[in-house]
Each structure stands twice: as structure tokens, then as C-alpha cells.
Design a protein around this motif. Structure first.
Motif, PDB file in Angstrom:
ATOM      1  N   GLN B  62      -0.258  33.314 -71.389  1.00 41.18           N
ATOM      2  CA  GLN B  62       0.254  32.099 -72.025  1.00 41.18           C
ATOM      3  C   GLN B  62       0.428  32.278 -73.526  1.00 41.18           C
ATOM      4  O   GLN B  62       0.812  31.355 -74.236  1.00 41.18           O
ATOM      5  N   GLY B  63       0.073  33.492 -74.006  1.00 42.26           N
ATOM      6  CA  GLY B  63       0.302  33.789 -75.420  1.00 42.26           C
ATOM      7  C   GLY B  63      -0.873  33.476 -76.327  1.00 42.26           C
ATOM      8  O   GLY B  63      -0.736  33.517 -77.557  1.00 42.26           O
ATOM      9  N   VAL B  64      -2.021  33.175 -75.738  1.00 41.64           N
ATOM     10  CA  VAL B  64      -3.202  32.919 -76.572  1.00 41.64           C
ATOM     11  C   VAL B  64      -3.555  34.202 -77.324  1.00 41.64           C
ATOM     12  O   VAL B  64      -3.576  35.284 -76.757  1.00 41.64           O
ATOM     13  N   ARG B  65      -3.841  34.045 -78.636  1.00 43.20           N
ATOM     14  CA  ARG B  65      -4.143  35.231 -79.445  1.00 43.20           C
ATOM     15  C   ARG B  65      -5.549  35.747 -79.151  1.00 43.20           C
ATOM     16  O   ARG B  65      -6.509  34.982 -79.135  1.00 43.20           O
ATOM     17  N   LYS B  66      -5.613  37.046 -78.934  1.00 42.32           N
ATOM     18  CA  LYS B  66      -6.915  37.683 -78.723  1.00 42.32           C
ATOM     19  C   LYS B  66      -6.892  39.021 -79.448  1.00 42.32           C
ATOM     20  O   LYS B  66      -5.826  39.545 -79.771  1.00 42.32           O
ATOM     21  N   PRO B  67      -8.079  39.628 -79.671  1.00 45.33           N
ATOM     22  CA  PRO B  67      -8.104  40.952 -80.327  1.00 45.33           C
ATOM     23  C   PRO B  67      -7.541  42.078 -79.454  1.00 45.33           C
ATOM     24  O   PRO B  67      -7.598  43.236 -79.821  1.00 45.33           O
ATOM     25  N   TYR B  68      -7.029  41.731 -78.291  1.00 44.70           N
ATOM     26  CA  TYR B  68      -6.497  42.759 -77.401  1.00 44.70           C
ATOM     27  C   TYR B  68      -5.341  42.139 -76.624  1.00 44.70           C
ATOM     28  O   TYR B  68      -5.252  40.927 -76.457  1.00 44.70           O
ATOM     29  N   LYS B  69      -4.449  43.026 -76.140  1.00 46.27           N
ATOM     30  CA  LYS B  69      -3.244  42.500 -75.463  1.00 46.27           C
ATOM     31  C   LYS B  69      -3.400  42.436 -73.958  1.00 46.27           C
ATOM     32  O   LYS B  69      -2.640  41.768 -73.269  1.00 46.27           O
ATOM     33  N   GLU B  70      -4.366  43.213 -73.434  1.00 49.15           N
ATOM     34  CA  GLU B  70      -4.504  43.259 -71.981  1.00 49.15           C
ATOM     35  C   GLU B  70      -5.938  43.592 -71.607  1.00 49.15           C
ATOM     36  O   GLU B  70      -6.717  44.107 -72.420  1.00 49.15           O
ATOM     37  N   LEU B  71      -6.267  43.335 -70.348  1.00 54.29           N
ATOM     38  CA  LEU B  71      -7.586  43.676 -69.839  1.00 54.29           C
ATOM     39  C   LEU B  71      -7.637  45.156 -69.472  1.00 54.29           C
ATOM     40  O   LEU B  71      -6.623  45.734 -69.087  1.00 54.29           O
ATOM     41  N   THR B  72      -8.818  45.749 -69.602  1.00 50.43           N
ATOM     42  CA  THR B  72      -9.039  47.120 -69.129  1.00 50.43           C
ATOM     43  C   THR B  72     -10.154  47.032 -68.088  1.00 50.43           C
ATOM     44  O   THR B  72     -11.324  46.907 -68.429  1.00 50.43           O
ATOM     45  N   ASP B  73      -9.766  47.113 -66.827  1.00 49.73           N
ATOM     46  CA  ASP B  73     -10.710  46.933 -65.732  1.00 49.73           C
ATOM     47  C   ASP B  73     -11.179  48.293 -65.232  1.00 49.73           C
ATOM     48  O   ASP B  73     -10.424  49.004 -64.581  1.00 49.73           O
ATOM     49  N   VAL B  74     -12.397  48.675 -65.564  1.00 46.65           N
ATOM     50  CA  VAL B  74     -12.929  49.950 -65.086  1.00 46.65           C
ATOM     51  C   VAL B  74     -14.157  49.735 -64.210  1.00 46.65           C
ATOM     52  O   VAL B  74     -15.124  50.502 -64.240  1.00 46.65           O
ATOM     53  N   CYS B  75     -14.120  48.652 -63.416  1.00 50.19           N
ATOM     54  CA  CYS B  75     -15.272  48.322 -62.573  1.00 50.19           C
ATOM     55  C   CYS B  75     -15.392  49.175 -61.329  1.00 50.19           C
ATOM     56  O   CYS B  75     -16.455  49.642 -60.981  1.00 50.19           O
ATOM     57  N   TRP B  76     -14.301  49.252 -60.600  1.00 50.85           N
ATOM     58  CA  TRP B  76     -14.381  49.791 -59.237  1.00 50.85           C
ATOM     59  C   TRP B  76     -13.944  51.239 -59.138  1.00 50.85           C
ATOM     60  O   TRP B  76     -13.123  51.717 -59.875  1.00 50.85           O
ATOM     61  N   GLY B  77     -14.472  51.907 -58.149  1.00 53.60           N
ATOM     62  CA  GLY B  77     -14.077  53.279 -57.845  1.00 53.60           C
ATOM     63  C   GLY B  77     -12.764  53.252 -57.100  1.00 53.60           C
ATOM     64  O   GLY B  77     -12.716  53.545 -55.903  1.00 53.60           O
ATOM     65  N   ASP B  78     -11.697  52.867 -57.783  1.00 51.60           N
ATOM     66  CA  ASP B  78     -10.391  52.664 -57.158  1.00 51.60           C
ATOM     67  C   ASP B  78      -9.358  53.467 -57.955  1.00 51.60           C
ATOM     68  O   ASP B  78      -8.630  52.919 -58.789  1.00 51.60           O
ATOM     69  N   PRO B  79      -9.325  54.784 -57.735  1.00 56.86           N
ATOM     70  CA  PRO B  79      -8.550  55.669 -58.613  1.00 56.86           C
ATOM     71  C   PRO B  79      -7.097  55.262 -58.828  1.00 56.86           C
ATOM     72  O   PRO B  79      -6.608  55.316 -59.958  1.00 56.86           O
ATOM     73  N   HIS B  80      -6.392  54.845 -57.759  1.00 53.37           N
ATOM     74  CA  HIS B  80      -4.974  54.531 -57.944  1.00 53.37           C
ATOM     75  C   HIS B  80      -4.776  53.365 -58.885  1.00 53.37           C
ATOM     76  O   HIS B  80      -3.836  53.332 -59.676  1.00 53.37           O
ATOM     77  N   SER B  81      -5.655  52.382 -58.806  1.00 57.06           N
ATOM     78  CA  SER B  81      -5.581  51.240 -59.718  1.00 57.06           C
ATOM     79  C   SER B  81      -5.787  51.676 -61.153  1.00 57.06           C
ATOM     80  O   SER B  81      -5.352  50.990 -62.077  1.00 57.06           O
ATOM     81  N   LEU B  82      -6.474  52.768 -61.345  1.00 52.30           N
ATOM     82  CA  LEU B  82      -6.840  53.205 -62.684  1.00 52.30           C
ATOM     83  C   LEU B  82      -5.935  54.312 -63.191  1.00 52.30           C
ATOM     84  O   LEU B  82      -6.255  55.003 -64.144  1.00 52.30           O
ATOM     85  N   GLY B  83      -4.804  54.513 -62.526  1.00 52.90           N
ATOM     86  CA  GLY B  83      -3.818  55.434 -63.066  1.00 52.90           C
ATOM     87  C   GLY B  83      -3.814  56.821 -62.465  1.00 52.90           C
ATOM     88  O   GLY B  83      -3.012  57.662 -62.870  1.00 52.90           O
TER      89      GLY B  83
END
Lengths: 499, 503
Positions: B62-83
């Protein structure tokens, strides 16, 4: 167990034995893959090894597996799934644009654009939305909320999950679950596994296997003595009987469920497999809502569907869903928590389901081929249903109810007393004995009625009428299949040579 | 991510209101009428983090200002999701199996086409849409058994003891089900589990009504498994439950240890002496990074120990296509191999399958256990990618160690294998106090703050159990280097500030 020392260390018995293992697991039987199928597989092995038999192949008419029996996959479905598996194929212009679009949409909803990433446990959100829309369309506009849709590993997984959720209590308060006789043995297996109480209600063979509320009531009242009846399972269209319940019957069942405070589980995986004149599939949800708010806001229900049957026949993909209606929010939270233990259903199966509920539209390039293939499959099934009924009712000693839907017939056989006695001698249930002999002598694998349940003293078998070699469309009188049917008669007389 | 979204929807749609605004009658099935086992399944700490993460994602869009532009989700052992990309050979074969028309084109390498043809030939009707056999497609199991024997330097593998399943978690549940003869204390079936232990294992066991008996891994010794601790755990179970099995995971999750041969021998001896069935979770067997570490299977060590152990110790070992180089979590495929179990007991497993493992998953298992070999057309690319991924993971681990161990208040045991880093966080008393005030576990509080300030999503140690008074965090390193760099950079900045704020 005798203990002998070897190198000074005593040899003892196993830690895990048949005596100390889970007692419920020992009660689980799954006739559809049971001893007769195991013997069939063994015979196939012997044939491959060159052992001589009175037949050259085993006709496996025991399981509703369309592709195994020659039915072709639908092109569009396989194209999209191939694109999802190996997206580099998007460059290939042999794939139609609508297939590519569908694949892109599905991949866009997957982590890292890969079907190899975990999905949400309840299933990919946009696919649940598509399922909800499909249900709304099917049910004439009655709203369906995607939050109430749970994708699953085939319908079986969802059914077992619901039972896991609902079965509780001990002793006289143990949950009782009503299921038809005959029934698809997944239910009895799951109930045994969970230690739930099975409450059997008989379908009426004289009335085309229809459901009678008086019989439901009888079974329920008897069960109240020793358990806490809470769940009522219906399979419509039916398995193994193939009956399609009338709208009136469905209304009566819903009324009964409300009166008796029962959770309805409606197994509707054969909803597209309806053939007989005058028969129509009525979804439990639709009927429920048309009965007005008194019912539609109170009766709790879960309905199940899958990608294994209908025109797709994609059993190997394990795609399916359930829709839950009127569930207490706190209970629903528990359900959501329970499905998360399994992580997620297979993503290819979810993708397949998406295509089934969101098929090519008239203005899309794949529409014509898709409809042609779908129609061909469904009409071939309808023709086989008709033929099956015709053939069986021509054989003395076998009576067959009209095959209204699904993929099966559950004919009744009259076994001579000598046959019954011989079976007892061999320690077998009579219809198992009959089916074993049919397997050994003609190479046809069926499942005996005892695997599905039947009235005491009656014998049946379930035949899946999919195999092409079992029912060729022409020259019935001289066909191999007719001779096979004649076998049944011969067997009966062999067992009773004095007649 | 998809997994996030499932925790965020909280509204229950009232169909009734849609219709005519009449007040809904009381629901029919209330909480009391639900299985106790299901109710006992613990809600994840992650749930709160996920809810907040979904909200943040919405705010960002929605355009709310934050110190970052996106989430970095490194929770799960899900290699394809992580690149991490899927393996080309695997996906080519699967695509050809799904749509056999592809085999007539020469765009796919010969070995791909041959493999697809072989696999399809093992399906009834030549289609992956047909039902596979309950225990798994026999020819695939045969080949898998040979691969398992090869892995173990020739120790024979009997195909009749190998059961394909929709994932290792499923295999563990079924095996635990087989063992669970009683759910009522004090005779309730108990299974020893490590602390820390990943959540799905604990849930698989407790959702059956069995009890978990925790044994603590020794953090100071690189998360080593100590027999004295196993002994203590077993004693603690007396009067509470009836322990019948010992679950081990090697390489570990969340702690990234790789057990030594000596350690495995000790565990086997203990299991033999105390008459426990060994449940060996080996899904990370292809994920070993430590220079001095080597994966050796429980089965191999057992065989090497010779009789009486090799003939008597009952073992179930689990593997899956979700981890390692395949990373095919979404396909849901795995297997269990049963060693020295009573054949009469083993017979019951086939009844419990309920037609569950998809054909594609079974094919993926074959591809994992029988990859391209030198001389095959696909081998060069396959080998190159494998090496590249391995190097990347080794780099990720190295970087994670460097960053974590350079920050005061954070320390990490060597990560020799597995998919995660599990550093210890030395939380200042003021932070612990603040967490209590906000009604959160201290390490959950740390993770929540990290999420708010950097958009990095990780999981707290309390999720996995830990020694009282210690706090940890877990994040996945089976990801693209960019993802890990970003996560570590944010973590470093955040951590320094956090420790300062609460000093």
C-alpha cells in the motif's frame, strides 16, 4: 522367546512385536488392495516368467483406475502441468497460449515460481479461490468461501483428516461414525485405525441401493447403546453400488442429520459420473441451501471431491479438496492446525485441481479439443455402464441393479450350498472363494462383496467396468467378454455338479 | 510467501448473514467434541510472526514507508522459495512423463527421454495418472534398494523393507503409529526426542497420543549427543510413559551437526541395551559442508558393528526429496527403510497407505537416488550445478558463521550440515523483561523486533525447545547467496542496535 547367548550377549525377541504394536492397526483391512489383489500381482509375475496359465493376462477389474484401463489423459491438463514442471517449455510454440497462461498463473502463486516449493497447508490461495468459484457455478450461485476450502492429497486424505478431527471420547462416549453397507473400504479402514465405532446402515438392494431414513434411524438408535454417534458418511454417487441418490433422499438425510445432531460427510468424487436416464447429481450443499436458513445455517457438513475420477481419471496425481460448511470457528482453527502437520498437499495435484475447476472457456484455443476429449470419455463410460447392466442381467444366478453412476457394479450372486461349504472348508468367505477361483481360472481380478460389506447370507462382488477387454462394444453374443460372463454360470454349476 | 498467508486469514465468513441477517443458531460441534490429540497440537510461535509479516507485506504494497522494500523470509527449509533452482534433468524427465508427446522431440537430451520412457513403462496404462502400488512402484523400489546399498558400501538393502511415502514426516507418523500401543499414562508409548528438535517431528508423535521424552544435545560440544544424557532422559520417563523408541536426526535440524561414526555407534549400543527402536531421520544426508564431516548412515554403522547388533537392533531410516540438491518439497515424496523389524509387523504397513504417494513424487525419488552418471548427456550440466550449489551452501555457511560469531551477544556452533543455522542469542535482562511485558517468549520478541525493523523473518529457538534460560534463533542457509547476504546484513545491523537499546 528362547534366549541363547551368542558371544556372551543374550539373543532376545524383537522390541516391536505383533503383541505390543498398535492394536488398532491390526484391525485395518483395505479389501481393494487386499489378498486377492496381492495374488493377482503374483500371477502377473508368474505370467511374465513364462508360467503357463489358461489366460495370457490378468484383467484387473478391482480398482477404479481409468488410465490403467486405457483411458487417455486430457491433453490440456497434461500440457499445463508439463509447462509447470519445466517452464523452459514456455518457449515452445507447440503449446497453446491458454495453456501457457494457466501455467504462468499457477507458477506465479508458487514460492520461487516452482512447483517444488512448499505451499500453504490449506492449499495455494488462488487455487482455493478458483475452487470456490467452481462450486458456486455448479450450485447455481450459492456462495462458497475460499477460506472453507481445504486442498488435500486426494479426497481420501481429507476424509481421514475430518475423521481424525471428529473422533474422540472413551468407552460409551467413543465417537460413532455412520457409514453405508456396502461402503468403500477406506472408511472402515480409517475407522479401525482411529479406534472409532463404525455404525453400519444398510442400503436397500431391492430399491436400487437407495438410502432409507428409517434404516438410518434404526442403526442410530441401536448404536446409541454403546457409543456416541456424531458423524454420518454418505457416498453419492455410490461406491461400490453406483447408485445416484434422489433429491428427496438427500433432503431426508439432511433433515435426519439435523434432528440427530450429526456431522455430514458427503463423498461426492463421482459427481460427474452420472449416466442413467432420469438420474441427476444433486450436491448436498445445494440441497442444503435450498432447504432454507433453518437448515443451511445449522447443519454441519464437509463435502469431498477429487481429480481421480470423472473425466480426468488422474488417480496418480493425488489431487482433491473438501469444503466445510457451518463449522464452529474454534473447531475450524483446530482443523487448520491439523492440516498444517502434514505440511502441504502435493503441488502438482493442486495445479491439476485448478485446471479441473477452471477448464478452457469457449473463447480459448484449447476449448474445442478439450470438450471433444471430455465428451468422448464420458460417453464411453456411459456406454460401458449400460452394457454392463445388460450383460450381467442375462446371466442366471447373477442379478445386477441398474448402473446409475460411478464406475462400478455390485451384482449379487447366488452361490450353491456346495460352493459355500467348500469355501468354509478352505477357511474362506464364500464370495472370496468365488473371486479367487475366477482369478486363478480366468485371470479376472474382482473384489468380493465381503470387502465392502453386505447383508448376512448374501454374496456380491464389485466389478470395475472400465477395462476395454472386459466389455467390447459390439458382437456381445460371440465376444470374449460374453464367454467370460458365461464362466460365472459354469463355475456355479461346477461347484454343484448334481444340478 | 504462500506459507505466510495461511496464518493471516482470521475472519470467518458468515454465510447466514449474507442471506438474510438472521442470528445464527449455536454451532453443532463445539471444541469439546473434537479429538483431544488434535487440540493438544501446539500452536506455532511462528503463527504470530507470520500474521505480522502478512500485515507488513500488505502495508508495503500500500506504499507505507519502511526501512526496507520487501520481506526476507528465511524461516523454512524450502530451497526453491529461497532462490535455489530446480535441477534441469529432474524437471525435464518429469515434464516428459507428464506430457509424453515431448519425447518425440529431440530438444530433450537422450538420457532424459530414456529415463522418462523407463519410468512411464512402470505405470499401468503407461500414464502417471494411474494408481501406483501401495508400497510404491516395485521397480522403482528395486532400483532405490540398489542405490541405498551402493551408498552404504555394499550393505544389502531388501526392497520388501522399503516403503515409499508422501514425505519423511508422513513416514515418521506411520512408523510412530505402529509403535503406539497405548495413549494412557503411565503405559503411554513414549519416544525419545532431541532438544532442540524440529516441530513437525514432535507434532507427528504427539498428535497420535504418544509422549515425547526429551534428551538434551550438548551445545558446548557442538550439539553432541551424550549417552549419559540419553540415560538420564530414559530414567526420567519412569512412571510417566513407556519408552519404546529413540528418534535421532542426522545431519541435524535445527542444530547443524553431523554425527561422528563413534557417536552413532554409542547410540546404537544404547538402543540395543535399552531395547529401543531407532528412528533415524536422515533427510539431510546430502547436505554436508564441514571439511572434517562425513555422513555415514545408521544402517551402515549398524552393519559394520556386526552381530549381535547388526541382526537385532530395530531401525527405521527416513529420507525425502525435499532437501538436498533436489529441494522438491512441493512434490511430497520420501521413503522409510525398515531394518530388523519383525516381518509380521512390517506386513501391516501396506494397509496404512490409503493410496497416498503421487506418481510424480515416486519418479522424483528415482531421479534423486539414480542421478545422471559420467558419460550421460545430462551429466556435465548436472554435475556443474551440483558443485555450484554445494559451493554456494559452503559459502553461505561460512558467511553466516563469520557474521554471527563476530557479533557480541550472538554465537554459533559449527554448522557441519543440514539446512539451518541455530545461533545462541545472549539476551540482556532488560530485553527479557520487555518480552514478558508484551506477553512473548524472549526469543520470539527478538524475532518480532527483527521483522519490524528489517523485514527479515526467522524463527525463535523456543519453537524447537531449548535448555531453560537459553535463547536461540534459526534461519535457513539453503538459499541464493543474495538472500543470505541480505539477511545477514540486516541481522548484523539490527542485532547491534538491539543489544545497545536493551543494555
Amino acid at each position: 522367546m528362547s534366549q541363547q547367548a551368542v558371544n556372551g550377549v543374550p539373543c532376545r525377541g524383537k522390541v516391536l512385536t505383533v503383541d505390543n504394536m498398535n492394536p488398532n492397526v491390526k484391525r485395518v483391512e483395505y479389501a481393494v488392495r487386499g489378498p486377492i489383489v496381492q495374488r493377482a500381482v503374483q500371477i502377473e509375475k508368474e505370467l511374465r516368467e513364462g508360467v503357463k496359465k489358461p489366460f495370457t493376462e490378468v484383467i484387473k477389474a478391482n480398482i477404479g483406475d481409468a488410465h490403467a484401463m486405457g483411458q487417455k489423459p486430457i491433453t490440456f491438463l497434461r500440457q499445463v502441468l508439463a509447462l509447470c514442471s519445466y517452464p523452459e517449455l514456455m518457449e515452445d510454440n507447440k503449446f497453446p497460449e491458454d495453456a501457457k497462461k494457466r501455467a504462468q498463473r499457477i507458477l506465479g502463486a508458487c514460492g520461487g515460481h516452482s512447483i517444488g516449493a512448499y505451499s500453504a497447508s490449506q492449499g495455494i490461495e488462488c487455487i482455493r479461490q478458483d475452487v470456490a468459484r467452481y462450486i458456486e457455478k455448479r450450485d447455481g450461485g450459492i456462495p462458497s468461501n475460499p477460506d472453507n476450502i481445504y486442498l488435500s492429497t486426494g479426497a481420501s486424505d481429507a476424509i481421514v483428516t475430518m475423521l481424525k478431527l471428529l473422533v474422540c471420547g472413551e468407552g460409551r462416549d467413543r465417537t460413532g461414525v455412520m457409514i453405508s453397507i456396502p461402503q468403500y473400504p477406506l472408511y472402515s479402514a480409517a475407522l479401525a485405525d482411529l479406534g472409532a465405532v463404525q455404525i453400519s446402515y444398510y442400503l436397500d438392494e431391492e430399491k436400487c441401493w437407495s438410502l432409507d431414513v428409517a434404516e438410518l434411524r434404526r442403526a442410530l438408535n441401536a448404536a446409541r447403546q454403546h457409543c456416541n454417534p456424531r458423524v454420518l458418511c454418505i457416498i453419492n454417487p455410490g461406491n461400490p453400488t453406483g447408485q445416484v441418490q434422489s433429491r428427496q433422499c438427500i433432503e431426508d438425510v439432511i433433515r435426519f442429520a439435523k434432528e440427530e445432531h450429526l456431522f455430514l460427510m458427503a463423498d461426492e468424487v463421482y459427481q460427474d459420473n452420472v449416466y442413467a436416464e432420469g438420474c441427476k447429481f444433486h450436491s448436498f450443499k445445494k440441497v442444503l441451501f435450498e432447504m432454507g436458513p433453518e437448515y443451511s445455517s445449522t447443519v454441519e457438513m464437509a463435502s469431498f471431491h477429487s481429480t481421480s475420477k470423472c473425466y480426468m481419471g488422474e488417480c496418480g496425481f493425488r489431487g482433491g479438496y473438501m469444503e466445510v460448511i457451518n463449522m464452529d470457528p474454534e473447531v475450524k482453527t483446530q482443523l487448520t492446525k491439523l492440516v498444517s502437520v502434514r505440511l502441504c498437499p502435493p503441488v502438482p495435484g493442486q495445479a491439476l485441481l485448478d485446471l479441473v475447476v477452471n477448464p478452457p472457456q469457449p473463447d480459448e484455443p484449447s476449448y474445442a479439443t478439450f470438450m471433444k476429449e471430455r465428451t468422448a470419455v464420458l460417453s464411453a463410460l456411459a456406454e460401458k455402464a449400460r452394457l454392463t447392466e445388460q450383460i450381467f442381467n442375462a446371466v442366471p444366478g447373477i442379478t445386477c441393479n441398474p448402473v446409475q453412476g460411478a464406475m462400478y457394479t455390485f451384482p449379487r450372486i447366488t452361490l450353491p450350498q456346495k460352493a459355500i461349504d467348500k469355501a468354509k472348508e478352505e477357511g474362506k468367505v464364500p464370495d472370496m472363494y468365488y473371486c479367487m477361483r475366477l482369478l486363478e481360472e480366468e485371470g479376472i481380478c474382482l473384489v468380493p462383496g465381503s470387502g465392502f460389506g453386505q447383508r448376512e447370507g448374501t454374496f456380491h462382488f464389485r466389478l470395475v467396468w472400465l477395462p476395454a477387454s472386459l466389455l467390447p462394444p459390439v458382437h456381445i453374443q460371440t465376444s470374449k467378454s460374453f464367454n467370460l460372463m458365461r464362466f460365472y454360470v459354469t463355475t456355479l454349476y461346477c461347484l454343484n455338479p448334481d444340478d | 510467501s504462500n506459507v505466510l498467508s495461511q496464518y493471516s486469514s482470521s475472519s470467518i465468513f458468515n454465510e447466514k448473514q449474507m442471506f438474510d441477517g438472521l442470528i445464527r443458531e449455536a454451532k453443532m460441534s463445539v471444541l469439546q467434541e473434537i479429538s483431544q490429540n488434535v487440540r493438544n497440537i501446539k500452536q506455532l510461535e511462528y503463527a504470530a510472526l507470520a500474521r505480522r509479516a502478512t500485515q507488513i507485506q500488505k502495508e508495503l504494497s500500500q506504499g507505507v514507508r519502511k526501512p526496507y522494500k520487501e520481506l526476507t523470509d528465511v524461516c523454512w527449509g524450502d530451497p526453491h522459495s529461497l532462490g535455489v533452482k530446480p535441477l534441469t534433468f529432474v524437471r525435464q524427465v518429469l515434464a516428459a512423463c507428464v506430457y509424453p508427446e515431448l519425447m518425440s522431440s529431440h530438444k530433450l537430451p537422450l538420457d532424459v527421454r530414456q529415463r522418462a520412457q523407463w519410468l512411464l513403462g512402470k505405470c499401468e496404462g503407461g500414464s502417471i495418472g494411474s494408481y501406483p502400488a501401495s508400497a510404491g512402484i516395485p521397480e522403482i523400489i528395486q532400483r532405490m534398494s540398489k542405490s541405498i546399498a551402493r551408498r552404504d558400501g555394499g550393505v544389502p538393502c531388501n526392497p520388501e523393507n522399503v516403503f515409499i511415502s508422501p514425505g519423511s514426516q508422513w513416514s515418521l507418523t506411520v512408523t510412530s503409529l505402529l509403535l503406539t500401543s497405548c495413549v494412557y499414562a503411565p503405559l503411554r508409548t513414549g519416544i525419545l526426542i532431541p532438544v532442540p528438535c524440529h516441530v513437525t517431528t514432535i507434532t507427528s508423535i504427539t498428535s497420535l497420543g504418544a509422549a515425547v521424552v526429551p534428551y538434551f544435545l550438548s551445545e558446548e560440544h557442538g550439539w553432541a549427543l551424550q549417552v549419559e544424557e540419553l540415560q538420564r532422559a530414559l530414567e526420567s520417563a519412569k512412571g510417566g510413559c513407556n519408552p519404546i523408541a529413540l528418534y535421532v536426526i542426522n545431519p541435524g535440524n535445527p542444530a547443524g551437526y553431523v554425527q561422528s561414526r563413534k557417536s552413532i555407534q554409542e547410540v546404537i549400543r544404547f538402543a540395543s541395551e535399552k531395547r529401543l527402536v531407532l528412528l533415524a531421520d536422515e533427510v539431510y544426508q546430502d547436505c554436508v559442508y564441514g571439511k572434517n564431516s562425513e555422513f555415514v548412515s545408521y544402517k551402515k554403522v549398524l552393519a559394520e558393528m556386526g552381530p549381535p547388533f547388526s541382526d537385532t537392533v530395530e531401525l527405521a531410516s527416513f529420507h525425502s526429496v525435499s532437501k538436498g540438491f533436489m529441494g522438491e518439497c512441493g512434490l511430497r515424496g520420501g521413503y522409510v527403510e525398515l531394518v530388523n523389524l519383525d516381518p509380521n509387523v512390517v506386513n501391516y504397513i501396506s494397509n496404512l497407505n490409503y493410496d497416498t504417494t503421487s506418481v510424480l513424487a515416486q519418479f522424483a525419488l528415482d531421479l534423486m537416488m539414480n542421478p545422471p552418471r559420467p558419460g550421460d548427456p545430462s551429466y556435465p550440466l548436472y554435475n556443474q550445478v551440483r558443485n555450484a550449489v554445494n559451493n554456494m551452501l559452503v559459502q553461505n555457511v561460512k558467511m553466516a558463521h563469520e557474521v554471527v560469531n563476530s557479533l557480541p551477544g550472538l554465537s554459533c556452533q559449527p554448522v557441519e550440515g543440514g539446512a539451518f543455522v541455530f545461533p545462541r542469542v545472549f539476551l540482556p535482562p532488560r530485553a527479557i523483561q520487555k518480552a514478558k511485558e508484551e506477553g512473548m517468549q524472549p526469543d520470539t520478541f527478538y524475532c518480532m523486533r527483527l521483522l519490524e525493523e528489517t523485514g527479515v523473518l526467522i524463527t525463535p529457538g523456543c519453537e524447537y525447545r531449548q535448555k531453560e534460560g537459553t535463547y536461540h534463533i534459526r534461519f535457513c542457509i539453503m538459499a541464493s547467496q543474495d538472500t543470505i547476504n541480505k539477511a545477514l546484513k540486516h541481522l548484523a545491523t539490527f542485532h547491534t542496535k538491539f543489544m545497545k537499546d536493551f543494555s
